[in-house]
Every structure is written in C-alpha cells, then in structure tokens.
Write a protein that holds these residues in place. Structure first.
Motif, mmCIF file in Angstrom:
data_model
loop_
_atom_site.group_PDB
_atom_site.id
_atom_site.type_symbol
_atom_site.label_atom_id
_atom_site.label_comp_id
_atom_site.label_asym_id
_atom_site.label_seq_id
_atom_site.Cartn_x
_atom_site.Cartn_y
_atom_site.Cartn_z
ATOM 1 N N ASP A 19 3.937 -15.872 44.205
ATOM 2 C CA ASP A 19 2.481 -16.239 44.606
ATOM 3 C C ASP A 19 2.050 -16.901 43.525
ATOM 4 O O ASP A 19 2.207 -16.648 42.326
ATOM 5 C CB ASP A 19 1.983 -14.996 44.781
ATOM 6 C CG ASP A 19 1.777 -14.828 46.491
ATOM 7 O OD1 ASP A 19 1.934 -15.665 47.222
ATOM 8 O OD2 ASP A 19 1.934 -13.644 46.857
ATOM 9 N N CYS A 31 -5.031 -21.212 38.181
ATOM 10 C CA CYS A 31 -3.797 -20.862 38.147
ATOM 11 C C CYS A 31 -2.882 -21.809 38.105
ATOM 12 O O CYS A 31 -1.852 -21.995 37.960
ATOM 13 C CB CYS A 31 -3.515 -19.784 39.097
ATOM 14 S SG CYS A 31 -3.754 -18.036 38.928
ATOM 15 N N GLU A 62 -2.712 -15.944 49.340
ATOM 16 C CA GLU A 62 -1.333 -15.493 48.923
ATOM 17 C C GLU A 62 -0.567 -14.818 49.984
ATOM 18 O O GLU A 62 -1.047 -14.491 50.836
ATOM 19 C CB GLU A 62 -1.578 -14.682 47.523
ATOM 20 C CG GLU A 62 -2.156 -15.493 46.529
ATOM 21 C CD GLU A 62 -2.340 -14.590 45.304
ATOM 22 O OE1 GLU A 62 -1.197 -14.678 44.483
ATOM 23 O OE2 GLU A 62 -3.340 -13.830 45.220
ATOM 24 N N SER A 63 0.748 -14.313 49.605
ATOM 25 C CA SER A 63 1.439 -13.771 50.644
ATOM 26 C C SER A 63 0.893 -12.325 50.689
ATOM 27 O O SER A 63 0.209 -11.889 49.672
ATOM 28 C CB SER A 63 2.919 -13.377 50.223
ATOM 29 O OG SER A 63 3.059 -13.257 49.056
ATOM 30 N N ARG A 87 -9.160 -6.633 39.950
ATOM 31 C CA ARG A 87 -8.580 -7.717 38.962
ATOM 32 C C ARG A 87 -9.836 -8.757 38.599
ATOM 33 O O ARG A 87 -9.521 -9.487 38.023
ATOM 34 C CB ARG A 87 -7.657 -8.539 39.861
ATOM 35 C CG ARG A 87 -6.446 -7.842 40.398
ATOM 36 C CD ARG A 87 -5.551 -8.512 41.644
ATOM 37 N NE ARG A 87 -4.726 -9.428 40.872
ATOM 38 C CZ ARG A 87 -4.206 -10.566 41.709
ATOM 39 N NH1 ARG A 87 -4.043 -10.440 42.881
ATOM 40 N NH2 ARG A 87 -3.298 -11.237 41.024
ATOM 41 N N LEU A 102 -7.937 -18.698 41.152
ATOM 42 C CA LEU A 102 -6.818 -18.945 42.014
ATOM 43 C C LEU A 102 -6.622 -20.612 41.633
ATOM 44 O O LEU A 102 -5.459 -20.853 41.331
ATOM 45 C CB LEU A 102 -6.832 -18.688 43.296
ATOM 46 C CG LEU A 102 -5.430 -18.903 44.310
ATOM 47 C CD1 LEU A 102 -4.565 -17.617 43.619
ATOM 48 C CD2 LEU A 102 -5.819 -18.729 45.792
ATOM 49 N N ALA A 110 -3.771 -16.890 33.992
ATOM 50 C CA ALA A 110 -3.136 -16.118 34.817
ATOM 51 C C ALA A 110 -4.222 -15.276 35.480
ATOM 52 O O ALA A 110 -5.154 -14.719 34.998
ATOM 53 C CB ALA A 110 -2.114 -15.446 34.606
ATOM 54 N N ILE A 111 -4.469 -14.450 36.714
ATOM 55 C CA ILE A 111 -4.896 -13.342 36.962
ATOM 56 C C ILE A 111 -4.069 -12.226 36.955
ATOM 57 O O ILE A 111 -3.107 -12.096 37.535
ATOM 58 C CB ILE A 111 -5.268 -13.588 38.622
ATOM 59 C CG1 ILE A 111 -5.870 -15.006 39.035
ATOM 60 C CG2 ILE A 111 -6.137 -12.255 39.091
ATOM 61 C CD1 ILE A 111 -6.140 -15.141 40.451
ATOM 62 N N PRO A 112 -4.628 -11.100 36.270
ATOM 63 C CA PRO A 112 -3.822 -10.099 36.069
ATOM 64 C C PRO A 112 -3.649 -9.154 37.164
ATOM 65 O O PRO A 112 -4.499 -9.328 38.225
ATOM 66 C CB PRO A 112 -4.400 -9.315 34.770
ATOM 67 C CG PRO A 112 -6.011 -9.841 34.906
ATOM 68 C CD PRO A 112 -5.851 -11.021 35.561
ATOM 69 N N GLY A 113 -2.722 -8.191 37.281
ATOM 70 C CA GLY A 113 -2.534 -7.456 38.486
ATOM 71 C C GLY A 113 -1.909 -8.171 39.506
ATOM 72 O O GLY A 113 -1.443 -9.125 39.454
ATOM 73 N N LEU A 114 -1.875 -7.365 40.685
ATOM 74 C CA LEU A 114 -1.442 -7.606 41.857
ATOM 75 C C LEU A 114 -2.293 -7.687 43.071
ATOM 76 O O LEU A 114 -3.137 -6.820 43.011
ATOM 77 C CB LEU A 114 -0.112 -6.722 42.212
ATOM 78 C CG LEU A 114 0.961 -6.680 41.363
ATOM 79 C CD1 LEU A 114 2.138 -5.515 41.909
ATOM 80 C CD2 LEU A 114 1.826 -8.104 41.329
ATOM 81 N N PRO A 115 -1.982 -8.547 43.981
ATOM 82 C CA PRO A 115 -2.829 -8.479 45.382
ATOM 83 C C PRO A 115 -2.778 -6.936 45.964
ATOM 84 O O PRO A 115 -1.813 -6.320 45.660
ATOM 85 C CB PRO A 115 -2.151 -9.413 46.161
ATOM 86 C CG PRO A 115 -1.512 -10.185 45.464
ATOM 87 C CD PRO A 115 -1.037 -9.613 44.272
ATOM 88 N N GLN A 154 1.446 -15.472 35.702
ATOM 89 C CA GLN A 154 1.524 -14.631 34.769
ATOM 90 C C GLN A 154 2.984 -14.729 34.032
ATOM 91 O O GLN A 154 3.175 -14.549 32.956
ATOM 92 C CB GLN A 154 1.460 -13.165 35.458
ATOM 93 C CG GLN A 154 0.240 -12.842 35.873
ATOM 94 C CD GLN A 154 0.260 -11.424 36.825
ATOM 95 O OE1 GLN A 154 1.340 -10.906 37.071
ATOM 96 N NE2 GLN A 154 -0.640 -11.130 37.660
#
Lengths: 620, 317
Positions: free
Chosen positions: B183, A556, A340-341, A589, A553, A569-574, B189
C-alpha cells in the motif's frame, strides 16, 4: 489440530467414518488379547454353523473354523497390508513426483514417461504380472498393490511440486546458498506433505480392496492364514448353501472401505484452505441482509448509498468492513473512491448489487437506492435483472473474470442475451460493435480469440465492453488499471473518460492512485478503516486536503518530475477492522491527534466538502 | 569511483517448443545484449513495462538464470557460472511478492538462518546475534522470529525479505519491484528504510520497477528497457524531465499526474516476440519513425551529456 478436528466432525459423514474406522482399528489391535478361538483351529464336525450358534457368534466356515476369530485376524491383516501398501506407494510416488517436478526438463520427461508406461497397463494385469514373477504371498501382493498405485501419487505430487518449484521462496533458498538436496528436503517436502496425506487418506480404501482382490484370486495370503479377501475366496463355493461365510467378510470390507473413504473426503475438505471456510461450498446468490431500520433517503441522485454497513462474521469475530458509508452519484458523474487495501472500498462497491460473498458477508444496515428503489434486501430476481443492465462492474484482473474456455465474442453475446431477447446473429453484430467501441483493432477477428490470447490491456477492454453490453447507467470500476502498464493504463483511462462523456455514464471509480483520480474523477471520497474520512470535488481535495490522512497519503506518493527525494511515510499500519479504536481510526498514526480524537464518534461535517476530523488541516 | 557491477553484452534467449532431439521450433530473445555499468554506492533504476525483460535481466544478475551469452563482473571479478551460492555473497535479490518469497511452512527464524549458515557458516551465539542485528536494522521486533510468514502484513513481510537478503552481507542488492505489492503509505516506509540501509551499509542498488515516479525518487541513474533492450539511460533528474528516446517520452506522458488532461496516449502494443521487427522495436508505435528505423537496429549512443539513447532520431531541444 483442534480446529482440524472440529472441521472434520462438522462434516457428519466424515465423523461417522472416523468413529467406525476407529472402532475397527481398536478391535483389530486388540485381537490377540480378546478371548477368541484360534483362527486356524479346524473342527470339521462343526462346519458351516450358522451365526449365533453356541460358542461361535458368527458361525463357522467350511473347515469348522470360528468365523469371528478369522474375521478379526483377517481384518487385522488386511488393514495392516492396506496401510503398508499406501505408505509404500505414497512415499515412493512422492519421491518420484518431487524429483521430477523440481528438476523439470529432461529428468521430468524421462521419469514421467516411465510412470506413464506403468499407468498404461490395466492395474489388475500389472498386479497379476508382478505376483506371477515374485510368486504368490501376502508380501508380494503388498508390493504389487503398492507398485500399481505409485503412478497416481507420482503424477499428483509432481503437479504440486512444479507449482512450488517456481515459487519465489525456492529462488530465495538458492540465493541463500542451499544445494538441491537441502532445498528438496527442507523447502519442497514440507509443502508437499499435506497433499501426500490427503492423497493417501483417499486411496487406502482402494488399496485394501485391491489386496483383498488379489487374495480372493489366491495370490495374496496363503491358507490357512486369514485375510478378508482369502476368506471371501474360500467361501465362494458355499455362496448359496452357507451365505453367511461370504457375507461376514463382505460386510467388513464394505465397512472398512466406506469409513476410510468418508474419512478421507472429510480430511481433504478440512485440510484444503479453500474449502475450510465453507464459503465455497454454499455461496448465496445475493449478500445476506440483516438490517433493523431503513434510513430515509438524504437527497436525490441516480445512485444513493445511505449509511451502508457491511460486515464479515467469521466465527466470533465481526469485521466492520464498511461502516456507515454514504455516497451519491449523479448521471454522467465520475466519483473516485480512494483508500488503501482493507479500507472497505471494494466491499462498498460490491454491496451495491449484493455481490459480497455470503457467508461470511452480511449487510447490517443502510440503504442503496437506484433511482429511488432500495436494492438492499431486494428479491434476487430484481437484483439479477438490474445487475449488468443498470449497474455493471469492471474488475481489476480481467483474466480471472473472463471465462478461459469461451471465446470473448461468445461471452459478450451471452452477456447481451441474458437481458435482451435478441437473436444470436443480432447479438453477434452488437458484440462486434462493442469491441469496436472499446477500440479493439480488428474486432471481428478478435471476437474469436480466447482470453489468454489477448494482452492485459486488450483483456481489460473486453471487460469494459462486457460492462457496456447492456448500456448501463452506472459502471462500478474496481481498480481497473492497477494490473496494467502505464502506457496501457493511460489508454484505458482515456477510453473510460470518452465513454462517460459520449454516453452520459456515471462511474464509481475505485483506486488507490491519486494521479488516476486527479485525471478522471469529478469528486473523490477517501476511505480509511471502513469509513469515509473526507469527500469533496477532486481538485479541491487534492490541492488542499482537509483530513490529515488524506494530506499524508498524498505526500507518500511520489510524483513524476520531483527528482530524487526522501518520501514522507506514515508510520504504523492501517487498523484491523475487527478491532477499530475508539474515536478516529487514524488517531494512532496521526501527528495531530489529541485526547478528544480517541473517544466517542467523530462525525462527517461540511456540505459539498466533508471531513471527519476534529482538527482538520483546512476548514471544510 | 569503482565499478560495483558491469555487464558486457549480457543476453538471454528462450527456446520455444523444445524437442527431444534437434533444435527448438523457435527462439525468443528475452534480453538482447545489455551492457550496464553500476558504480559503487549508486542506485540504478531499471524501468520498463511487463514483458520488457527486466525480470529476466535481474534473474541473470543473481545467477538464478544462466545467460545465453555475455558476462557479469562484480567488483572486478567475473562471475559467469550460474551458481546462486557463488553469487549470493556478493549480490542478493529482494522479491516482488513479499509473502510468496517466504516459505509458508518455516518460521521467520528458520528463514533468516538459512543464508547465515549456508553462506557464512555461522552457528550458535554468533548466529543469534547476527539475526538480532539484522532485525534491528530493518526495524522489526525480535519476537516476530518465532512466527510464520502468513501472520505478517505485506510491509512487514517485505522487511523480512530485505533482512534475509542483507543476511548474506552482499555488496549489491537487486530490488525487483520491492514495493509494488504494498500500500502507498507502507511503500514510503520501505523505500525510506532502503535508502537508510544503503547509506549505512554502503550498498549498491539495482531498483527495478514499472512505477516511474518511485524509480525517479530513489535512483541516481535510470535505464529504460523496451522489448529486451536498453533504449535510454541517463541521470534520474533529467531522464523523464527531458527524455531523448520517444518511448521514454511516451512513458513519462502516460504516468498519471494530477491536473494533466487525459488522452493523447496513442494505442499500440509490444511487437510479437516470436516475429520481431527487423529494425527498432518501437518503430511501429513511434511518431518519429523513418525507413531507417524499420530496417536498422539503433544502438545506444550519447545524445546529451550523460544521457544515452538507442534511437536514430532522438529528441533534442
């Protein structure tokens, strides 16, 4: 504000300007309370006293008036008029510019043509005309100087406003029910103010000079009132016999205008976000290298990356963008690097040829070996000879990588001739051939096109042709199809695959799209938080992902043909790479995380199939 | 089922090379007459490649751009004037780039207050309560309200954008590529949040995207746009599984799918909008094109069940 001052004073000249101007302004403000002679008190007996004469520090003028006193009062007046003129011109110009830029169309046309007419006059002629109509006097000189400078502000601000008026937040404000006046005042103006301030700070000096010019001609301040221009004008007749009467106001004008300009430039640099980091001003030709040890090569391969560490040092913060990444690429192989970014995939790719911008980028460890030769820390000349020749890059947006002012054919010719001593005609034939190779129809004619004349897909083909220009061994493609439409993406991927098979190219393909990886790549490496978390043959990784991040991923991403559904979805942020958690970066996560995942260093284990996880989904 | 949105022959033409007086040098038909019906509570997906007119269509639907001809009806009421404030209470827009759709010099609270004050005249306690309720709905923490847009990640900024659109209490949301700047892990989400909001608030969505898989996953019905015209509409389950228009088939085959071999995608580009072909715009790229296609524009007609295609030679099994 503190940051602004720090940035301003980092520029020594601007700091010097600020100090000088500050001192002058303080003195000018304090003038009425300073123990000075009255500025208009004449004493013809003491005319043309030299500086340092008793009671007259700077001497006297042709009427025996104290020069120091006149200088201070004159400075006060000139500064006040200069600032006032800048303010009036700035406000009026900004108002015209904002209205013309926001409404556009006919309003814009009519107002800006009016402004153009104002600009068509030589400024001094226009100022003279205004003063001639209004009559001489300081206030009229102020008006003249302000009017003369309105076009500069109006054009400047109009340009900025046109950019802002088409931004999405203006549309959003309209949808929120705001009227034009409210949008102008609350949405547009706050974004324009910094530009007005910058423009004003760089033009005040000029305006002080213009006011002085009008006064010098006798059109500004009227005797006996002193301002710097009229002092110069009165001293003109005694220029040879009593030069100090001219030099004193002259030096003051020089000091004011110079300090204002130095400070203005400093303010502009400090407020402009692109110049703020300082990176734009002095980029290095290759990424800075600060590594202590060089790891031994772990195996064969055309390109081997061993334990690469690239960091960004910004202030006191250290962003570990790439953290001990090891990859290898064999001839003719396509390796997908997915993430991901912010996962570090692009920085990894740019580190290979030392293309990470320094400052702030620093390579702090690891080795990149091309046919056994270490590129990290290699002299710039060596890197330059290899860039494009052995390892070529294709970037995401070809519109920003192709030069907008040169024809694509000429850009290709340049790329060829940098590395090979061939004639222009030969290079031209090669360029046409390259364009044909990337299947650009009617290549000979298209070579004469400018980048903006081509569609996105065609531009990316040119980008590929440019990368192929010197027949490299390796192509590093950084999201080359992300900006393209699906039908065009399919064409570009097919082209890359073809080139790879026909020329034995090795490709490092960076993407966030599993579908693309699945179609093009032999092997895949998944990055998360600057590290490789899983690697292996593409089919195996996609079919049975071992790392929970990879599995989730993939889940998703909706796949075509699945119909309507709820996505996983994967909760949270990278994670932010300047503040990575202990242990596994994905643990916060991850639904399978245990206590052991949150401490220590988790190693990448396995052979052909590697995974950095204590509880992998499948045994590697 | 009642109709939430109905457009009748909605079209937009742009003038190229405007002159101070007299007619423009040329005209580009960005959107050819489009007639769409969207049922209450439905999600209509709109797919198409860049330059197909999908954003122009969306901007007309929310009143940001006046249509050249045609009409828009929302819940039976005609809305013809391009007045975003009049549209605002019924239909709202979620932008593609979440960060640039938020004014960088305003706090999130100021951004959220604008539609509530302007469209609903809320003040004081009621205003604060409503903002808290909206933030709760999009799973954002209330302390974010005093921050500025640049402090947020793309996913968070897009939630703020959605909350702002919901603040107008609209009946319909136009989602213009709402997740394409995000992303993949965050994309899911936001999509799930949108699905949840829709069922809770009884909203109707127009979901515009170039990502076929995403559109298929969220839509009930899909319309495919090519060169400013709707070329095919149909239920989401069957549209890409059994496309009737050759362009839809090309799109479906171009989408990267694991395990499908590369190649087979023919080259070809959009026709020149300044000099459009006389017949079907896709004829130049179409393997099934005949002389009829090159001379006569096909119109949308039922091919099978709910599936409509604008093609002289639709694909039938």
């Amino acid at each position: 504000m503190k940051l602004f001052l720090r940035l301003l004073f980092r520029n020594r000249l601007a700091g010097f300007g600020a100090v000088v101007l500050g001192a002058i302004v303080v003195l000018a403000v304090l003038t009425p309370v300073l123990p000075l002679h009255a500025p208009n008190e004449t004493n013809t007996a003491n005319r043309f006293l030299r500086p340092f004469a008793e009671g007259h520090l700077l001497g006297t003028d042709h009427l025996g008036r104290d020069l120091l006193s006149r200088l201070m009062w004159g400075t006060r007046l000139s500064l006040a008029v200069g600032f006032a003129a800048a303010l009036v011109a700035g406000l009026a110009g900004a108002a015209i510019g904002v209205i013309a830029g926001y409404f556009g169309g006919r309003t814009d046309n009519v107002t800006m043509r009016g402004v153009d007419m104002l600009m068509a006059f030589p400024y001094i002629l226009l100022a003279l005309a205004i003063v001639a109509v209004l009559g001489p006097g300081l206030l009229n000189a102020l008006i003249a100087v302000a009017v003369v400078n309105i076009p500069f502000f109006a054009r400047n601000i109009r340009g900025i406003t046109v950019g802002i008026a088409h931004r999405e937040f203006i549309d959003a404000a309209r949808l929120a029910g705001m009227g034009h006046t409210r949008i102008l005042l609350t949405e547009v103006v706050p974004n324009v103010v910094p530009v007005v301030v910058i423009a004003m700070s760089t033009t005040i000096g000029w305006m002080i000079l213009e006011t002085a010019g009008l006064s010098f001609l006798g059109l500004g301040s009227q005797p006996p009132q002193a301002d710097l221009g009229s002092m110069l004008g009165e001293a003109r007749s005694a220029l040879i016999t009593a030069p100090h009467t001219s030099i004193v106001p002259g030096v003051m004008i020089l000091l004011i205008v110079m300090s204002v300009n130095l400070l203005g430039d400093g303010i502009r640099d400090a407020l402009d976000p692109r110049l703020r980091s300082g990176a734009l001003a002095r980029p290095m030709a290759a990424t800075r290298v600060e590594r202590k040890t060089v790891p031994a090569p772990e195996g064969e391969g055309l390109l081997r990356i061993d334990g690469l560490e690239t960091q960004f040092h910004i202030g006191a913060r250290v962003y570990k963008a790439v953290n001990k990444v090891s990859l290898d690429l064999k001839p003719g192989e396509c390796l997908g690097l997915i993430g991901e970014s912010g996962s570090g995939k692009s920085v990894t790719a740019l580190s290979v040829m030392g293309l990470v911008a320094s400052p702030p980028g620093v390579i702090t460890g690891g080795a990149v070996r091309l046919n056994g030769q270490d590129l990290i820390g290699a002299p710039y000349e060596v890197l330059r000879a290899l860039r494009g020749r052995k390892v070529a890059y294709i970037f995401q947006d070809p519109l920003s990588t192709l030069h907008p002012l040169y024809r694509i054919g000429d850009q290709l010719i340049e790329a060829i001739r940098v590395h090979e001593p061939v004639s222009r005609a030969q290079a031209h034939e090669r360029a046409i051939k390259l364009l044909e190779d990337v299947r650009i129809p009617n290549a000979r004619a298209r070579a004469r096109a400018f980048p903006h004349e081509l569609s996105g897909g065609m531009r990316q083909r040119v980008g590929i042709a440019m990368a192929m220009a010197n027949d490299p061994d390796i192509i590093i493609a950084d999201e080359p199809t992300t900006a393209l439409d699906v039908t065009v993406q399919a064409q570009i991927l097919a082209l890359l695959d073809d080139l790879r098979r026909s020329r034995g190219l090795a490709i490092l393909f960076i993407t966030h799209d599993f579908g693309v990886v699945g179609q093009l790549c032999d092997r895949v490496a998944v990055m998360y938080g600057g590290r490789i978390v899983e690697t292996g043959p593409t089919a195996e990784v996609l079919e049975a992902p071992a790392h929970p991040y990879t599995r989730r991923l993939i889940a998703c991403v909706p796949e075509l043909g699945g119909g309507r559904r709820v996505l996983a979805a994967i909760p949270g942020l990278p994670p932010a790479v300047d503040d990575l958690p202990q242990g596994c970066a994905f643990a916060p996560r991850c639904d399978k995380a245990q206590d052991a995942c949150r401490k220590g260093e988790i190693a990448l284990t396995g052979a052909a199939r590697q995974v950095r996880c204590l509880y992998p989904e499948v045994a590697p | 089922m009642t109709l939430a949105l109905k457009t009748t022959d909605l079209a937009r033409t742009f003038d190229i090379g405007k002159r101070l007086f007299g007619p423009p040098r040329a005209q580009v038909h960005a959107v050819h007459p489009v007639s769409l019906d969207v049922q209450q509570g439905e999600t209509l997906g709109i797919v198409g490649e860049s330059g197909c007119g999908k954003s122009t269509l969306a901007r007309m639907l929310v009143g940001l751009l006046p249509p050249t001809s045609g009409s828009i009806e929302i819940e039976g009421r005609a809305l013809d004037r391009a007045d975003p404030a009049a549209f605002g209470r019924l239909i709202q827009y979620v932008f593609q780039d979440p960060v640039s759709s938020l004014n960088p010099r305003k706090t999130i609270r100021q951004i959220m207050e604008a539609p509530l004050r302007q469209l609903h005249g809320l003040k004081g306690r009621a205003l604060d309560d409503r903002i808290a309720e909206l933030f709760d709905a999009v799973n954002l923490r209330p302390e974010f309200l005093s921050r500025y847009p640049h402090e947020f990640s793309g996913g968070q900024a897009q939630r703020i954008g959605i909350a702002r659109a919901l603040a107008a209490s609209p009946r319909i949301l136009i989602l213009d590529e709402p997740v394409s700047a995000l992303d993949v892990s965050v994309q899911a989400q936001v999509l799930n949040l949108l699905a949840d909001l829709k069922s809770r608030l009884g909203l109707t969505y127009l979901f515009i995207s170039h990502d076929l898989a995403v559109v298929e996953a969220v839509s009930d019905r899909i319309a495919v746009l090519y060169f400013g015209s709707v070329v095919e509409t149909g239920p989401a389950e069957s549209l890409f599984a059994a496309p009737r228009h050759p362009y839809t088939k090309l799109l479906a085959e171009s989408a990267p799918v694991v395990g499908r071999p590369l190649g087979g995608a023919q080259s070809g580009e959009l026709p020149d909008p300044l000099n459009p072909p006389p017949g079907c715009a896709f004829a130049g790229r179409c393997p099934r094109a005949s002389d009829l296609c090159r001379s006569e524009v096909p119109h949308l007609r039922a091919v099978e069940g709910d599936q409509f295609a604008a093609c002289h030679h639709p694909i039938t099994d």
